[in-house]
Motif scaffolding. Sequence first.
Motif: not given
Lengths: 463, 486
Positions: A383, A452, A454-455, A458-459, B62-66, B68
């Motif tokens: 993604y 589940i 990814p943050g 990914a951050e 869920w994923v802040k930077s994106l 989501i």
Amino acid sequence: MKGLLIISGLGILAMLAEIFKFKKLLFPMVLIGIVAAYAFNFMEWKTGMSIPYFDNMIGFDKLGIAFSGIIIATAFFWFILANDYFEEETSLVDHFALVLFALVGALMLTSFKNMTTLFLGVEIMSIPLYVLAASKKKDIKSNEAGFKYLIMGSFASGFLLFGIALVYGATGSFDLMQIRSFISEHGADMPLFFYVGVVFMLIAMCFKISAAPFHFWAPDVYQGSPTLITALMSTVVKTAAFAAFMRLFMVGFAEISSVWTGILAGIIALSLVIANFSAAMQNNVKRILAYSSISHAAFMLMVILANVRSNLSVNALIYYSLAYSLGSIAAFGIVYNVTKKGNENVDAFNGLAKRNPSLALCMTVAMLSLAGIPITSGFFAKYFVFTAMIGTQYKWLLIIAVLTSAVGVYYYLRIVIAMYFKKQDTHEPITIERSNILVIVLTTAATIAIGIVPGIVAEMFEF
Amino acid sequence: MLAALLILFPLLAGLLVFFVKGNAARNLALGFSIIEFGLALGAFFLFKKDPNACMLSFDHVWVKSLGIHFSVGIDGMALLMILLTTFLVPLIILSSFTNDYSKPNNFYGLILLMQMALVGVFMANDGFLFYVFWELALIPIYFICLLWGGEDRGRITFKFFVYTLFGSLFMLVGLIYLYNHTNVEGLKSWAVQDLYTAGRSLAENQQCAVFWMIFIAFAIKMPIFPLHTWQPDTYVTAPTQGTMLLSGIMLKMGTFGVIKWLLPVVPLGLEKWGGTAIALSVTGIIYASIIAISQKDFKRLIAYSSIAHVGLISAGILSANQQGIQGAIMQMLAHGVNVVGLFFIADILFRHTGTREMDKLGGIRGMNGNFAVLFLIILLGSVALPLTNGFVGEFLLINGVYQFSATMAALAGLTVILGAVYMLRSYQKIMLGERNDSNVAFGPLATTDKVVLSIICVVVVAFGIYPKPLNDIAEEAVKTIMLNLK
């Protein structure tokens, strides 16, 4: 940096083990050493300073530390996986030392600041691997693998060295930042041989990460080498080569990206098509995974191609490396245990779901992750690549990537179908060491966990 | 909160069932699925009282930077789909009681996980989350078909998986493209309304590209001609419960997706290519009906009839008017119930006689009158006789398509006639006529079989006579949807 020193120390220690007779102690010592290296690496991440060492030859900035972290963690899992493999061999300590030195090379590649360190890193990493590839002395395939790897690897090193020399000739420096500033000052009137040098380096690096059309060595070497060495090649080595590729081209040659992006796009397209279609035609699991690693290399290259030096693409590459390494370690760990009898074809997996359901489940997760199905980490990795690519002019590449991904599902699922659907040939239960189970379960769980949330990965980079 | 619970509960229940040994697994699964239906009913009454109740939505980063979010919510259309799902799953589980599946814990665990993903698809208000649930739904059904399917299942489930994944990947690219064009105070967002805004701000040719990228995923799932080739084989090979899940609920993911994730996003793309898509759908109706007429295998016949029905639903949706979409929603509900009934009948026939070939059957009515009556009611619902549940939807659908184009409506209307032809002929061959000698005596039905068929028949008749409660919700829901289409 401390991590690098510790692992170098461990390597020397491993060579002394034979002389001073502490072979039995070596394995725990290596594990502890690697954990310590990881801890120091982590502390350096926390302080967040990038101190240049050795006259600015090497310096662990955040990017380097992140990649080092992935490499050290993968190596940790790998050593646990490999403990019984080493015990079977007579020359135990040599192998330990070789792997540790390869690791040193890998760590150097994540954080070089100078072309000479780049070359040193590549060589320190590759030379032990040439030996390790041929380490099944009596197996002709293994010898072939080592020999092939050596010849082709040396050839690539030649390209790299020639490229470095040409770039040095044009810019008068080996230092990455100085090269960069020289290019931005004299952008328009660089001599032609400078560009030739850049392309030579591109070819050499593509060889190291086995991107098409410089991939021909990979399937043979992956197949011939002992399975665990293949695992090492496709995780640690690949991650390191990528870190180097990224640093070289996104830092060093960022200013002249127009020269190499076009070539790179062609390389990616070729890799995607050749790798996926070839993999679909293979029967040997290790060859399938070899081609799969080429296809994953193409995906990671896409992030570099998108070349937005932003949080997103750096994070994307780190996440991709981690997801791919975890999935591969799990997959190779299982392949290693399943193919111990010598049959390395897909039908070795026939009926695995009956013989050992939990192993089959882990393999399924690993395959789904490599294929990029949610909620495994492989999906997020894909993604991120799609997201990075969609803003660029290379949308046609994205379409190729989507189409070949669907082909990719074919060969990953073949293994799953073999496990659940095909009748088994033997009823022998599979014997696995406890330690191996631990690694397989841990890496599988991690694959799902970072899928589940990814943050957390990914951050990592918020510039 | 209730919204999140509707997803969380089947997930936990499914995981729990994996660890239960033996037949206790199926009883437990049945219990859990009935509780889930209770939760859905709770949502229904809550919605009746106050459609904007805060219990009905849930939002967590869920994923802040994106950008989501784990954002789910129950609107009118979602509510109906959830009711359908949670109503069918207990029936599907109950229908399996007469079959003895190996490893029941895995089988029922997978069904519950599948339910989790399906409910998630219908409730997702975040584009990314929608995609994740969409893909998640594929994994349990893949394993259900692979592990408990019939002959040649390896090849067939494989085709199914690759086919649908291929479509999904295109949808992912389309959605990411939209996401890249969102701009909420300088940030990107996956929220459904932001994706709508982003989609509409695109130029016409971009919208057309996005239209096809997303539509192809839905078209494969439904399936629409000419992307249907995976469907008949998969339906026939899958275990009955798998077929029920696929046809009863999973194909509604496609039609639902078109209404919520395609129509409001690319109005210009729809304007340009909607006609083509309707033409494909209508082609599918006629094509599938003709093939259905010439089928010998009853299960395969139902599979093709399903393509015909779903073609009409899709044509109604793509005509993008109030009647068309409302009819589509009503027909999705009716088709879900009826097709599950029909596949169950095919399963019962097979279990009692050992064949599904209609030429080898006959005269069963004489052996088991109750079964004949129940079969007839479900069959009439499927051919949309007035006063059965199929009628309301089909009427509205043809009306909707007519407003788009009279020719298309005339062609699509053939489904009514052709449908009656193949369904009634199959009834004639199987139930009436001479008793076929090769048949063993068709004994009485098992109690659970009777219960399942009776419940379905009651629903067929009840919602044929009094469709108002559902129709009202559908009408209101479509009104809001139409606002987004303007």
